[in-house]
Design a protein around this motif. Structure first.
Motif, mmCIF file in Angstrom:
data_model
loop_
_atom_site.group_PDB
_atom_site.id
_atom_site.type_symbol
_atom_site.label_atom_id
_atom_site.label_comp_id
_atom_site.label_asym_id
_atom_site.label_seq_id
_atom_site.Cartn_x
_atom_site.Cartn_y
_atom_site.Cartn_z
ATOM 1 N N ALA A 184 0.809 -1.227 0.000
ATOM 2 C CA ALA A 184 0.000 0.000 0.000
ATOM 3 C C ALA A 184 0.837 1.269 0.000
ATOM 4 O O ALA A 184 0.285 2.370 0.025
ATOM 5 N N GLN A 185 2.171 1.164 -0.085
ATOM 6 C CA GLN A 185 3.001 2.348 -0.254
ATOM 7 C C GLN A 185 3.214 2.635 -1.738
ATOM 8 O O GLN A 185 2.872 1.821 -2.597
ATOM 9 N N ASN A 186 3.806 3.797 -2.026
ATOM 10 C CA ASN A 186 4.025 4.229 -3.400
ATOM 11 C C ASN A 186 5.518 4.256 -3.711
ATOM 12 O O ASN A 186 6.329 4.687 -2.892
ATOM 13 N N ILE A 187 5.869 3.800 -4.924
ATOM 14 C CA ILE A 187 7.266 3.742 -5.334
ATOM 15 C C ILE A 187 7.428 4.375 -6.706
ATOM 16 O O ILE A 187 6.551 4.257 -7.569
ATOM 17 N N LEU A 188 8.532 5.071 -6.909
ATOM 18 C CA LEU A 188 8.876 5.665 -8.198
ATOM 19 C C LEU A 188 10.055 4.894 -8.771
ATOM 20 O O LEU A 188 11.049 4.648 -8.079
#
Length: 368
Positions: A184-188
């Protein structure tokens, strides 16, 4: 049969020549692997042509030498002290090898060893020549020897061709673990259209990321990545404004972590721009080797509690974890397009991967 074919480099800048040499015997703690497939690295031609000049601190094996990373095949014979593997077992050979004696090697973290070496490629220190001498055989030969600690057991559902992608996948896998990405985290992912970036995107989805922001120039590649999961994959195109501004317009708080997969030819300005999209307390992991230096202002890093990390390759245990992910179906490599070549066409393959390679193509040598 006592002889085998091996493609060897006889001079820097030269072409590979298929020679007939004796099949080696495994040492007490080694195995002999009959190689079925071996990966073709887009950078191999640079390594065998320019590395002595560009990076004299990254030693190559003494010539004539056999190259070839990311090899997979079946165990043909085992050393007298090997009990965990037997002839017929399907395996991937992790080419990252340390001295075997230092604290890091004893702890199972060979990438930190000062003698760490990619057998069949290049080394990272003066101790690498001893590693090359101990394991001079690699993927562009029909048989190779490897220490039992280098073997990853392959599930039946994973073909040898797909296993040749483990090097890129493992590099991204280890980096995502260091980035501490949680579900549920965001990664680039910067440079997401390359071979390393595509694997990173697949793994980020498998890790349960809520949003995977894929950053690249190639619009078609971005569309293909988005098609992996239209709800979670968010394309960001380089050249359509600052990367950080595009990210912050979508996620005002920024991303939880970033993987920099850009290669040495990419401008460092892209890395500096993308780093501004990382949220407070986030981690930036460098795995592409973009040509530095990258300016970092310590005060904002301190106040925002940001971390900038380097990550090299992956451990054999991390390779086993990836194999389990594939066996369970969490990680799917079906998007990759196989480009097999016979050993005698290695030189042609190295030329064609320069002109036609992309993150979705899986160039590899397929042994007969």
């Amino acid at each position: 049969m006592s002889m085998m074919q091996a493609a060897r480099l006889h001079e820097i800048g030269g072409r590979f020549v298929v020679d007939e040499i004796p099949i080696p015997s495994p040492g007490p703690h080694d195995v002999l692997v009959k190689v079925a497939a071996s990966g073709i690295i887009p950078n191999l031609k640079n390594v065998t042509t320019h590395f002595p000049e560009w990076y004299p601190f990254l030693p190559l094996p003494r010539l004539p030498a056999i190259f070839g990373l990311d090899s997979a095949g079946t165990v043909a014979a085992v050393g007298t002290h090997v009990t965990a593997f037997k002839p017929g077992d399907r395996v991937y050979v992790n080419p990252g090898v340390g001295c075997g004696e230092c604290r890091h090697c004893r702890e199972g973290n060979a990438p930190r060893c000062e003698s760490y070496t990619f057998t069949g490629y290049f080394g990272f220190g003066p101790g690498s020549q001893q590693v090359f001498e101990r394991y001079p055989y690699a993927g562009y030969s029909q048989y190779m020897t490897a220490h039992v600690h280098s073997l990853v057991r392959l599930p039946d559902c994973l073909g040898f061709a797909a296993a040749t992608r483990f090097g890129y996948l493992g590099t991204a896998y280890s980096a995502i673990r260091k980035a501490a990405l949680r579900p549920a985290q965001n990664i680039l992912i910067l440079g997401a259209s390359g071979t390393l970036g595509v694997g990173a995107a697949l793994l980020a989805l498998a890790f349960g990321a809520a949003r995977v922001l894929v950053v690249a120039r190639d619009a078609l590649a971005l569309e293909r990545l988005k098609a992996l999961d239209p709800r979670r994959v968010v394309p960001i195109r380089i050249g359509e404004g600052r990367i950080a501004e595009q990210v912050r317009a979508l996620l005002p708080a920024g991303v939880d972590c970033m993987l920099d997969t850009l290669g040495a030819k990419a401008p460092t300005e892209l890395s500096v721009d993308a780093m501004q999209a990382v949220a407070r307390g986030g981690r930036i992991v460098q795995i592409g080797g973009v040509a530095g230096p990258i300016p970092i202002d310590p005060h904002p890093f301190m106040c925002a509690q940001l971390q900038y990390l380097g990550s090299l390759w992956f451990t054999t245990s991390e390779g086993e974890e990836m194999a389990s992910m594939m066996e369970s179906g969490i990680l799917d490599l079906s998007i990759l397009e196989n480009r097999p070549y016979p050993l005698e066409k290695l030189n042609e393959a190295l030329d064609e991967i320069q002109a036609e390679g992309n993150g979705f193509s899986n160039f590899h040598i397929l042994h007969r």
